[in-house]
Design a protein around this motif. Structure first.
Motif, mmCIF file in Angstrom:
data_model
loop_
_atom_site.group_PDB
_atom_site.id
_atom_site.type_symbol
_atom_site.label_atom_id
_atom_site.label_comp_id
_atom_site.label_asym_id
_atom_site.label_seq_id
_atom_site.Cartn_x
_atom_site.Cartn_y
_atom_site.Cartn_z
ATOM 1 N N ALA A 86 0.808 -1.225 0.000
ATOM 2 C CA ALA A 86 0.000 0.000 0.000
ATOM 3 C C ALA A 86 0.843 1.278 0.000
ATOM 4 C CB ALA A 86 -0.943 0.000 1.202
ATOM 5 N N LEU A 87 1.928 1.308 0.714
ATOM 6 C CA LEU A 87 2.702 2.554 0.820
ATOM 7 C C LEU A 87 3.225 3.048 -0.526
ATOM 8 C CD1 LEU A 87 4.565 2.112 4.223
ATOM 9 C CD2 LEU A 87 2.636 3.610 3.686
ATOM 10 N N PRO A 88 3.782 2.209 -1.366
ATOM 11 C CA PRO A 88 4.208 2.716 -2.677
ATOM 12 C C PRO A 88 3.025 3.196 -3.526
ATOM 13 C CG PRO A 88 5.300 0.632 -2.204
ATOM 14 C CD PRO A 88 4.285 0.838 -1.143
ATOM 15 N N LEU A 89 1.879 2.501 -3.420
ATOM 16 C CA LEU A 89 0.696 2.950 -4.167
ATOM 17 C C LEU A 89 0.224 4.323 -3.677
ATOM 18 C CD1 LEU A 89 -1.336 -0.373 -4.423
ATOM 19 C CD2 LEU A 89 -0.045 0.774 -6.221
ATOM 20 N N ILE A 90 0.218 4.501 -2.371
ATOM 21 C CA ILE A 90 -0.191 5.796 -1.809
ATOM 22 C C ILE A 90 0.789 6.887 -2.244
ATOM 23 C CG2 ILE A 90 -0.455 7.076 0.363
ATOM 24 C CD1 ILE A 90 -1.506 4.418 1.583
ATOM 25 N N ALA A 91 2.060 6.568 -2.222
ATOM 26 C CA ALA A 91 3.065 7.549 -2.649
ATOM 27 C C ALA A 91 2.882 7.893 -4.125
ATOM 28 C CB ALA A 91 4.473 6.999 -2.393
ATOM 29 N N VAL A 122 1.992 11.574 -5.708
ATOM 30 C CA VAL A 122 2.778 12.220 -6.774
ATOM 31 C C VAL A 122 1.868 12.616 -7.921
ATOM 32 C CG1 VAL A 122 4.550 11.777 -8.541
ATOM 33 C CG2 VAL A 122 4.953 11.117 -6.160
ATOM 34 N N MET A 123 0.941 11.737 -8.313
ATOM 35 C CA MET A 123 0.024 12.055 -9.413
ATOM 36 C C MET A 123 -0.887 13.225 -9.060
ATOM 37 S SD MET A 123 -1.164 8.490 -11.162
ATOM 38 C CE MET A 123 -0.907 7.231 -9.965
ATOM 39 N N LEU A 124 -1.411 13.212 -7.836
ATOM 40 C CA LEU A 124 -2.282 14.322 -7.418
ATOM 41 C C LEU A 124 -1.502 15.628 -7.367
ATOM 42 C CD1 LEU A 124 -4.445 12.611 -4.658
ATOM 43 C CD2 LEU A 124 -5.178 13.341 -6.931
ATOM 44 N N THR A 125 -0.271 15.568 -6.909
ATOM 45 C CA THR A 125 0.570 16.768 -6.880
ATOM 46 C C THR A 125 0.830 17.261 -8.299
ATOM 47 O OG1 THR A 125 1.631 15.968 -4.870
ATOM 48 C CG2 THR A 125 2.765 17.696 -6.074
ATOM 49 N N ALA A 126 1.117 16.353 -9.207
ATOM 50 C CA ALA A 126 1.354 16.728 -10.606
ATOM 51 C C ALA A 126 0.103 17.329 -11.215
ATOM 52 C CB ALA A 126 1.804 15.512 -11.408
ATOM 53 N N LEU A 127 -1.066 16.769 -10.898
ATOM 54 C CA LEU A 127 -2.313 17.341 -11.421
ATOM 55 C C LEU A 127 -2.551 18.743 -10.840
ATOM 56 C CD1 LEU A 127 -4.746 14.290 -11.378
ATOM 57 C CD2 LEU A 127 -3.910 15.547 -13.374
#
Length: 87
Positions: free
Chosen positions: A66-71, A75-80
């Motif tokens: 789960a931790l890598p998926l959350i990370a 990152v994707m939300l930050t990029a958006l």
């Protein structure tokens, strides 16, 4: 009369020996039952320990996955968010 008395004494001794043997057998059975109960208790404690270990391993596995998926989602939300701020 002496024979009858001898028979009575013999019968009494045989009954006494039978009672002692029965009491000894009951004692052995009780001790065996106690040992079986203790063994079952140890097995239950061991099974509980194994289940706890399994639960801990599942939690660790979930965290590892789960931790890598959350990370990655962060990152994707930050990029958006950064991409929308540029427009």
């Amino acid at each position: 009369m002496a024979r009858t008395l001898r028979e009575v004494i013999t019968t009494q001794l045989a009954e006494r020996h039978a009672k002692i043997a029965a009491a000894h057998t009951q004692k052995l059975i009780a001790e065996e039952q106690k040992l079986v109960a203790e063994k079952k208790k140890r097995q239950l404690v061991e099974a509980k320990r194994v289940l706890e270990l399994d639960r801990n391993l599942i939690v660790i596995a979930v965290l590892i996955i789960a931790l890598p998926l959350i990370a990655a989602l962060a990152v994707m939300l930050t990029a958006l968010a950064v991409g929308e701020g540029a427009h």
